[in-house]
Scaffold this motif. Structure first.
Motif, PDB file in Angstrom:
ATOM      1  N   TYR A  78      41.831  40.851  44.090  1.00 53.88           N
ATOM      2  CA  TYR A  78      42.519  42.271  44.288  1.00 53.88           C
ATOM      3  C   TYR A  78      41.452  43.092  45.119  1.00 53.88           C
ATOM      4  O   TYR A  78      41.897  43.765  46.090  1.00 53.88           O
ATOM      5  N   GLN A  79      40.120  43.020  44.792  1.00 54.38           N
ATOM      6  CA  GLN A  79      39.280  44.048  45.537  1.00 54.38           C
ATOM      7  C   GLN A  79      38.779  43.387  46.928  1.00 54.38           C
ATOM      8  O   GLN A  79      38.792  44.162  47.996  1.00 54.38           O
ATOM      9  N   ALA A  80      39.254  42.169  46.945  1.00 53.16           N
ATOM     10  CA  ALA A  80      38.871  41.575  48.508  1.00 53.16           C
ATOM     11  C   ALA A  80      40.090  42.081  49.348  1.00 53.16           C
ATOM     12  O   ALA A  80      39.870  42.145  50.602  1.00 53.16           O
ATOM     13  N   VAL A  81      41.356  42.122  48.688  1.00 52.25           N
ATOM     14  CA  VAL A  81      42.546  42.265  49.595  1.00 52.25           C
ATOM     15  C   VAL A  81      42.505  43.827  50.002  1.00 52.25           C
ATOM     16  O   VAL A  81      43.070  44.232  51.113  1.00 52.25           O
ATOM     17  N   ILE A  82      42.166  44.610  48.890  1.00 54.77           N
ATOM     18  CA  ILE A  82      42.438  46.151  49.366  1.00 54.77           C
ATOM     19  C   ILE A  82      41.011  46.708  49.999  1.00 54.77           C
ATOM     20  O   ILE A  82      41.213  47.967  50.402  1.00 54.77           O
ATOM     21  N   LYS A  83      40.028  46.093  50.377  1.00 55.46           N
ATOM     22  CA  LYS A  83      38.927  46.538  51.060  1.00 55.46           C
ATOM     23  C   LYS A  83      39.346  47.279  52.470  1.00 55.46           C
ATOM     24  O   LYS A  83      40.320  46.849  53.055  1.00 55.46           O
ATOM     25  N   GLU A  84      38.458  47.926  52.898  1.00 57.76           N
ATOM     26  CA  GLU A  84      38.693  48.633  54.284  1.00 57.76           C
ATOM     27  C   GLU A  84      38.440  47.549  55.450  1.00 57.76           C
ATOM     28  O   GLU A  84      37.506  46.573  55.161  1.00 57.76           O
TER      29      GLU A  84
END
Length: 562
Positions: A84-90
């Motif tokens: 999830y963190q990898a996908v929503i990063k800038e």
């Protein structure tokens, strides 16, 4: 006994998702997406998916979306948080969502989301809602094998040569500034029309996936046309439009204008309530010409329709259907039809990408030079055929064949077609000359044009025990009036005089006007003066014995032989 799943460490649990890019919000694309690559657990295969922003509201929603897209489910709870963190990063990488394949600038977006050519700016990607009617452009075997096993059949049929070149011309429409349009190959069944469609379909994929039937809905055909934008569209079996010839004629006329005109109605939510637009090269098949179909529905075929989709008789005149010759190892046209079907279903999908690769490279190198060569080739074709430049209709018809010739010649230059330019010209020129014979002529009446409408009446006229009044003066009026069909002389012509109630029973009111009017125009059905069609009073021994529809025997007989 409860079995506990062994928990993998973060180091062992490698992320199988990679953020590639994001979309930009715009008027045409108000919903944000993220382009994500999903890799299998072995790292051997990957797929790219567009994840809408609404799926990024929580870890759980993203998990549902990724699993739906084929992500490996055998991972830990902690893995999903990291994913999830990898996908929503800038990310600064952006893509442009498009609602149709085709040219974007000087690059070409294919139906399989592959981009041909160098991209300037954001990479174009097809919008998820644009994928409902996209052709399946699969590839089987190499271009070399396609050139050996499929393409050479065009040397035995000018109609197949036209079909192949018509397909390549779809990629040149935007560059030439020409409107969409193409050709309608017509003729009796089992003459080889579908073989031409199969050959054309094999440029991009398997014929079973590429050929489209005419009997889709209006909305469906619009969306199909958009999905084939800047390419070609193969439409088979125009006879499926409607059993009622009048209705079929109106539907066909409307669809020819719509498909070649390149604009749909403002009803489809798929296009964000904007008018759907496209530009396609059309190759259609059917048992009747578009001119015949219009005449059967008592509809005048307009000049604009004549030059947008041009009738080409499938019969090449060599008593072998669409073929003018046979390969050395083939004994009949029927055998050749089956050979083409087998070959096109085995070798396909390599010619279109090969052509596009060279074309796009040339355009990106010097667009104006490609355009000048295209215009020069069209002018060469018009000069060779001595086209009257003062006749707008003749020029537009000739240009439709000319752009097919230029496209075929470019395919030869690019090494996609194993022919010479002279062989391309021979095939296209033959079809052009044959089409001119019918463009402005009265449509020939044929049984396929009428479908099954006349079958019952024909069956009555085929009977051996018909009442023949010619030279027979011993028949009573009662017997004559009871006979459904009699043979008699009317206006000096031997006719099948058919009881009007019998005709009305088998021809519905909606069919009657179109069919009987056309038969009258062709001299098959006699009528009273200044009538589109009518019954005629039968006179026997100087007495009136009732009005009947009078079909001229020697012209109506040809229906019985088909």
């Amino acid at each position: 006994m409860k079995v506990y799943k062994e928990k993998l460490s973060d180091k062992e649990e490698k992320l199988l998702v990679t953020l590639l890019a994001r979309t930009k919000i715009s008027e045409s694309c108000p919903v944000a997406y993220r382009l994500i690559k999903i890799t299998d657990s072995q790292g051997l295969e990957s797929t790219c998916v567009l994840v809408p922003a609404r799926a990024l509201v929580s870890v759980l929603e993203l998990k549902k979306m990724l699993l739906k897209c084929g992500h490996n489910p055998n991972v830990t709870k902690e893995y999903w948080s990291r994913a999830y963190q990898a996908v929503i990063k800038e990310t600064d990488k952006a893509i442009t969502l498009c609602y149709k394949p085709g040219f974007y600038g000087d690059a070409y977006l294919r139906a399989n989301d592959k981009v041909v050519g160098e991209i300037k700016g954001d990479k174009p990607i097809l919008h998820p809602s644009a994928k409902n009617h996209l052709p399946v452009e699969g590839k089987q075997e190499t271009l070399k094998l396609w050139k050996i096993n499929v393409a050479p059949y065009a040397l035995h049929s000018s109609r197949i040569m036209l079909a192949l070149c018509c397909g390549f011309s779809g990629f040149l429409l935007k560059l030439s500034g020409m409107e969409g349009g193409g050709f309608h190959l017509w003729g009796m069944s089992s003459i080889g029309k579908t073989s031409s469609a199969y050959m054309l379909a094999s440029l991009a994929g398997s014929p079973k996936d590429v050929v489209v039937l005419w009997n889709n809905t209006d909305k469906g055909l619009e969306e199909i046309a958009v999905a084939h934008n800047d390419s070609y569209l193969v439409l088979d079996e125009s006879k499926l439009l409607d059993k009622d010839v009048l209705a079929a004629a109106k539907i066909m006329q409307n669809r020819v204008y719509t498909l070649s005109g390149g604009k749909g109605k403002t009803r489809s939510a798929m296009y964000e309530n904007k008018v759907a637009e496209w530009q396609v090269s059309i190759f259609s098949t059917g048992e009747c010409s578009l001119q015949q179909l219009a005449a059967s529905g008592n509809i005048e075929r307009l000049e604009g329709e004549n030059v947008r989709v041009i009738d080409v008789n499938a019969d090449a005149g060599a008593e072998m259907g669409i073929f003018e010759s046979l390969p050395d190892d083939v004994n009949s046209s029927n055998e050749l039809v089956h050979a083409i079907k087998d070959a096109t279903h085995r070798y396909y999908g390599s010619a279109k990408p090969a052509f596009l690769k060279r074309l796009v490279a040339d355009i990106q190198d010097d667009r104006e030079s490609v355009k000048r060569k295209l215009e020069k080739g069209i002018e060469f074709f018009l000069d060779k055929h001595k086209v009257d430049r003062n006749s707008g209709i003749q020029v537009r018809i000739a240009k439709r064949f000319a752009i097919a010739y230029v496209a075929g010649s470019m395919a030869v230059k690019y090494g996609v077609l194993p022919f010479t330019k002279q062989e391309i010209m021979k095939g296209i020129s033959t079809c052009y000359q044959d089409s001119l014979k019918a463009v402005l002529s009265e449509p020939e009446i044929t049984k396929p044009l009428m479908g099954n409408s006349l079958n019952a009446i024909i069956d009555f006229c085929k009977k051996d025990d018909l009442l023949n009044l010619i030279g027979n003066d011993r028949v009573t009026q009662t017997v004559i009036k009871k006979a459904p069909v009699i043979i008699h002389k009317v206006k000096g012509r031997a006719v099948y005089a058919v009881d009007k109630d019998l005709v009305h029973n088998y021809l519905s009111k909606s069919q009657r006007k179109g069919i009987l009017t056309l038969l009258t125009k062709q001299g098959v059905l006699l009528s009273d003066v200044n009538k589109e069609y009518s019954t005629i009073q039968i006179i026997y021994k100087r007495k009136q014995v009732g009005r009947r529809y009078c079909f001229v025997c020697n012209k109506f007989d040809k229906f019985m032989k088909e």
